[in-house]
Structures are given as structure tokens and as C-alpha cells.
Scaffold this active site. Structure first.
Site, short mmCIF file in Angstrom:
data_model
loop_
_atom_site.label_atom_id
_atom_site.label_comp_id
_atom_site.label_asym_id
_atom_site.label_seq_id
_atom_site.Cartn_x
_atom_site.Cartn_y
_atom_site.Cartn_z
N GLU A 1 0.81 -1.22 0.00
CA GLU A 1 0.00 0.00 0.00
C GLU A 1 0.84 1.27 0.00
O GLU A 1 0.52 2.24 -0.70
CB GLU A 1 -0.94 -0.01 1.20
CG GLU A 1 -2.15 -0.93 1.07
CD GLU A 1 -1.82 -2.39 1.30
OE1 GLU A 1 -2.67 -3.25 1.00
OE2 GLU A 1 -0.69 -2.68 1.76
N HIS B 1 -9.39 -5.90 11.11
CA HIS B 1 -10.06 -5.64 9.83
C HIS B 1 -11.43 -5.02 10.02
O HIS B 1 -12.25 -5.05 9.11
CB HIS B 1 -10.21 -6.94 9.02
CG HIS B 1 -8.91 -7.48 8.51
ND1 HIS B 1 -8.82 -8.66 7.81
CD2 HIS B 1 -7.65 -7.00 8.60
CE1 HIS B 1 -7.56 -8.89 7.49
NE2 HIS B 1 -6.83 -7.89 7.96
#
Length: 592
Positions: A323, A392
Site C-alpha cells: 500500500e 479488519h
């Protein structure tokens, strides 16, 4: 000793056809004494040692009995020279309750009840897929005695003690076993196994009769942050006019969501996002998409389905799992005039790239004195999904809406998703676009105007999903749907709630919120994120600044619990706001 096996056979050596074979490769037969002077290279296991000691102990006992019967002067007569390890401690009158974790009672020999284990911090129930040990078999410490089945995985149940499997209480294949329920019994001596043939575990002495049923019928405790004190403001001697709150405000009311006909077209949020991306890529060749699995795999949630085939690999770019790398690359592309749309598989992974989002994308326009803009969209699912655990399940709305230089959008339905994403791609500034995984498959009617390729929703403007006069319910993303359901329930009790869909978190439509509070005089803010420094905290402060004179009750907020998201489904539900929470708090601010 009267046993056909040598000591090395007993303690872990090999047995081939009866006679002992040396473990160091010498095929020559040897005596037990030679074997002990030439021990095997491999250390015996604890279970093998225990079995060996049991055999030797039996041999000493037989030798002692024979010596006593013959009246001879045997060195082992009476067992006075037997090593202490060979004593059966559970038979020792000085220790009637046995050894280790084994306990005896008036009816049964020393034993230990094996409870159904908790194999994870959030596990409450499970099943026994199969027993690895049968009744009558020896169990060593560390042995796997059963396979445990949960809704997520199959795990192994390990014995914490040594003993003999005296009784299997719960047969294999049984499901929904609560943690702590007795499932088996270990006894300390093989000879005691028969005593447990009809064993039935005792009921818990701590719980009174009927307590389990009462607990099951009771409503589960809620752990959602709320303000418990709901006395009228006048009873608290709170001043009704202070500073900025007393200033008159312009109306600024939000637009009302259109009421659509029954034959209006229907679209899922997933298709709305996909069509918006396709139309903007068709409209402007500078727009391109990049992220993990956006191309060949069609997107982790199929948002980019068909775009690779339509626009080619130059404009739909699969990236490695980095990322920080591809977000930095996208920022550079935006500075050079392109318009990247960066997909994070989940915004939890944007933490890897937050330096580029905050320090590169958000601040460059200011630090370049307005000469370098960064037209970029960061999009992906945000907040809790279902059963994906603490790492998450975070909501990043409050994180990003606190950053100057960013615009932060959070759509609720298909029309929001389509109009706001098109507006974000056309915007000259960096936009964080917070979607919700659980909303992708939800279908909503859309207006014919929203299907136009030129349709864009205004950034910075909230929308009234349902008008009302008694209380304002403010939320964004998935929680807007919860507020609408709560409003329907409240209407049955004569409370007309106004539901505001924020849509834009930065800029925040302060005027729309204040206008609604001036009308209803009460407000409840609902979000999935954590309470401290959250979206609700910001709106509560804003209401105190802009509409304090008009409040007839304290500002209420309903948030997620101030803990990392639990993994178990029951705890996950308890950690997030539910419709019944919104109904209860709304009634509270209405003093009903």
C-alpha cells in the site's frame, strides 16, 4: 521380574519378535543388564516412562508377594526398598485425595473431570468432531484427546494431565457444547476405570435451580456508549444561553431525499460504484484505477468488474501487496496531472499508506502555495464487516475527517455511491471515499436523474432521508439504514424522527444539522466507530456551538464499544449499535 520384556522395551526401546535388539546398530542379542549399560540414543517419552514404571512397579509387587509367601529374606520383601516413584500415591493414606489434579470422594477413586475447553478468547460453544482416545486408553500430558469443531475451524484438544480415559461423557458428533461443560473423566489408575462406568457429572453447586434458564431468557447486556442521565436540562441548572450558541443562524436545511415510484429502476451499491467508475474513465482519459486485484481478479469485491477488458491494463493496474508503494506512486501521478483512483482492499490496510495520504496528498496544495494539486480518490470498504476480527473492522471516518486538505465522503445507498464517486473523481483535491462491505450487495431504487452520465451529488451537503418533528437521528453509511428502521419503529409509538444522511464528513454540513435541531429540539448521533474523538463527539460539540438554545434534551450519541472488535459473532453484535439501541435512546431524549 517375571516380565518377558527388558527395561529398554519398557522405557521406549524397540521390540522385535520378543528379544531385545541394541539400538546402536549392533545386531547381537544382549541381556537386559547390557541394554541398560548401552542405552538408546532417543529419549523415552513421558508416557513411555510412565508405562515402564507401571510395569516395573507391578514386577516389584509380584516379587514382594512371592518373597513374603516363601518366608525368604528377600531384599524387596514388603516393598521397603521400592523407589518412591513406584508408589501409588493415590492409595497412600496420607494423601487420600490423590496427586496432581486428581481428587477422590466417598464414592469414586481419584479422578479428574475434563471440561470442554475454550480454545480462543472469544469461543463460547463448539462441538466434538471426534475422540482421539477411547475409554480404557492411557492419556499422557500433551496427548491430543479430541478434535474440537467451531464455526471457523477444527482444533485439537490437548490433555493437561496424565491418566486413564475412564469415561467419555459427551459422544463425538455432538454440537453446541458450552465451554466448561464436562466431556470426559480421567482416573489415575487403570484398575479404577470400571468404577466410572455409570458416572454422571454433578450439577454446578454455584448456580441455583433455574438460573441457567433465567439467564437465557434475560436480555443480553448492551455495551454501547450512551449518556445515562436524561433529566430535563432545567433540573440540572444548566444555562440556556451561552456565547456562540445564542447567535441566530440561517436556515440551511438539507434537501429532502426524493420519494421514488414503485417502478423506479433498482441498482445495487456494487453496480452503482462500477458504473460510476466506468463512466468517469470514459469521460476523462486521465482517470485510471490501481490497487490489489483490481484487474485480472475483477476486484476483491467485484467493484472493478469488466473494467480491465474495457479500458486495458494501462488504465486498470494490478499492484503488489504494498500500500505504501502504490499510494506514493499514485500521489506522484496525480501531481503530474493524472487522476488516479486507488482501491484499498479494506481501509484497515490504508494504515500502511497513511503517510502518503496525510503528508503527501492532503498537504501538498497548501505547502506549494496552491501551485500543485493532487486530484486523487482513495476508496474501499471501511468499518466493521462480519467476523473479520479486530484488525479488519475499524472505522476510519473520524481519523480522516480530522485532516485539513482531505475531503471525506461516506455513501449510504446506490444513488449516494454513484453520485458521490463521480463527484470525487472530478474534484481537484484528494478525496477519501469510505464504502461499507456489507452494503455492496444491497439494492436501492434510484431516480432517473441519477442514471445520467452527467449526474453528480454535491460534496458537503447532507440529505434528509425522512422528515420528522420530534427528534433528529444523524448518521452516515450503513447506520443510516438502521436509523430509518428505528424511525419506523418510533412512528408506531407516536414519535416522528427526522433521519439525516450526512454523506459528507469533511466538509460537514453543519447548517443542515443545526436546522434540524432547531425544528426537533433533540438529536441522537449514531456511528459504528469508537466514542473518543469520534464523529459523534464532533457533532455534539457543533450542536452545542450552533444550536444550544434550541435543545430540550442533552445531545445523545450511540457508538461502537471502546474496545477492539471481538471476533465471535455474538460479541461482535454486542459491540456495534443496533436498531433497538437507537429506538431506546430516541425515546429517552423524548422523555418517553
Amino acid at each position: 521380574t517375571g516380565d518377558d520384556r527388558g527395561p529398554r522395551d519398557i522405557l521406549g526401546g524397540r521390540l522385535e519378535g520378543g528379544p531385545l535388539v541394541q539400538a546402536r546398530g549392533d545386531p547381537e542379542r544382549c541381556s537386559a543388564r547390557q541394554a541398560l549399560s548401552n542405552p538408546p540414543l532417543t529419549m523415552a517419552s513421558r508416557s513411555a516412562l510412565r508405562r515402564g514404571l507401571a510395569v516395573i512397579g507391578d514386577a516389584y509387587a509380584r516379587s514382594s508377594r512371592a518373597a513374603n509367601a516363601g518366608g525368604g529374606n528377600n531384599a524387596f520383601a514388603g516393598g521397603q526398598h521400592i523407589h518412591r516413584l513406584l508408589f501409588t500415591a493415590s492409595r497412600d493414606t496420607a494423601n487420600p485425595n490423590g496427586t496432581r489434579g486428581f481428587a477422590a470422594n466417598a464414592d469414586l477413586p481419584p479422578h479428574q473431570v475434563v471440561p470442554f475447553p475454550s480454545l480462543s478468547p472469544t469461543m463460547t460453544h463448539g462441538g466434538i468432531a471426534g475422540w482421539k482416545k477411547k475409554e480404557g486408553e492411557f492419556v499422557a500430558t500433551g496427548d491430543i484427546i479430541a478434535d474440537i469443531q467451531t464455526d471457523k475451524a477444527t482444533m485439537e484438544m490437548e490433555s493437561m494431565e496424565e491418566g486413564w480415559m475412564a469415561k467419555i461423557i459427551v459422544p463425538e458428533g455432538t454440537e453446541d457444547i458450552p465451554v466448561g461443560k464436562p466431556v470426559a473423566v480421567l482416573c489415575e489408575e487403570q484398575a479404577d476405570i470400571a468404577a466410572f462406568k455409570d458416572y454422571v457429572p454433578e450439577a454446578s453447586a454455584d448456580a441455583p435451580p433455574g438460573a441457567a434458564a433465567a439467564a437465557a431468557d434475560a436480555a443480553p447486556a448492551r455495551a454501547v456508549l450512551e449518556r445515562p442521565d436524561y433529566r430535563p436540562i432545567g433540573e440540572r441548572s444548566v444555562p440556556l444561553t451561552t456565547g456562540l450558541a445564542s447567535k441566530p443562524l440561517e436556515d440551511g436545511a438539507a434537501a429532502l431525499a426524493p420519494v421514488l415510484d414503485a417502478d423506479s429502476p433498482v441498482m445495487t451499491v456494487r453496480d452503482a460504484l462500477n458504473s460510476a467508475l466506468a463512466e468517469e474513465m470514459e469521460r476523462d482519459e486521465k482517470v485510471f484505477i490501481m490497487g490489489e486485484e483490481v484487474g485480472d481478479y475483477q476486484g476483491a469485491y467485484k467493484i472493478t468488474k469488466g473494467l480491465l477488458q474495457r479500458f486495458g491494463a494501462d488504465r486498470v493496474k494490478d499492484t503488489p501487496i504494498t500500500e505504501a508503494g502504490f499510494t506514493g506512486l499514485a500521489c506522484g501521478a496525480a501531481m503530474m496531472g493524472l487522476k488516479p483512483v486507488v482501491e484499498f482492499m479494506t481501509f484497515n490496510f490504508s494504515m500502511q499508506a497513511i503517510d502518503h495520504i496525510v503528508n503527501t496528498a492532503a498537504k501538498t496544495l497548501y505547502m506549494s502555495a496552491g501551485t500543485i494539486s493532487v486530484p486523487i480518490v482513495f476508496r474501499g470498504p471501511n468499518g466493521a464487516a462480519a467476523g473479520v476480527g479486530a484488525q479488519h473492522s475499524q472505522c476510519f471516518a473520524a481519523w480522516y475527517m480530522s485532516i485539513p486538505g482531505l475531503k471525506v465522503l461516506a455513501p449510504y445507498d446506490a444513488e449516494d455511491a454513484r453520485g458521490l464517486l463521480k463527484a470525487a473523481i472530478r474534484d481537484p483535491d484528494p478525496v477519501v471515499f469510505l464504502e461499507n462491505e456489507l452494503m455492496y450487495g444491497e439494492s436501492f431504487p434510484v431516480s432517473k436523474d441519477a442514471l445520467s452520465t452527467d449526474y453528480v451529488a454535491p460534496i458537503g451537503k447532507a440529505l434528509v432521508m425522512k422528515p420528522g418533528t420530534d427528534v433528529t437521528l444523524v448518521s452516515f453509511s450503513k447506520m443510516v439504514g438502521f436509523c430509518k428502521k428505528a424511525a419506523d419503529e418510533l412512528a408506531k409509538e407516536g414519535i416522528e424522527a427526522e433521519v439525516i444522511n450526512l454523506r459528507s464528513l469533511r466538509p460537514l454540513d453543519r447548517d443542515a444539522i443545526a436546522a434540524s435541531v432547531r425544528k426537533t429540539n433533540r438529536i441522537v448521533v449514531v456511528e459504528e466507530g469508537w466514542p473518543q474523538a469520534g464523529v459523534g463527539a464532533e457533532i455534539a460539540t457543533m450542536v452545542m456551538e450552533d444550536a444550544f438554545d434550541h435543545l430540550d434534551a442533552p445531545v445523545e450519541r450511540i457508538t461502537g464499544v471502546d474496545v477492539p472488535m471481538p471476533y465471535a459473532a455474538n460479541l461482535e453484535k454486542a459491540a456495534l449499535p443496533q436498531v433497538e439501541d437507537i429506538v431506546r435512546v430516541a425515546k429517552r431524549v423524548c422523555y418517553k
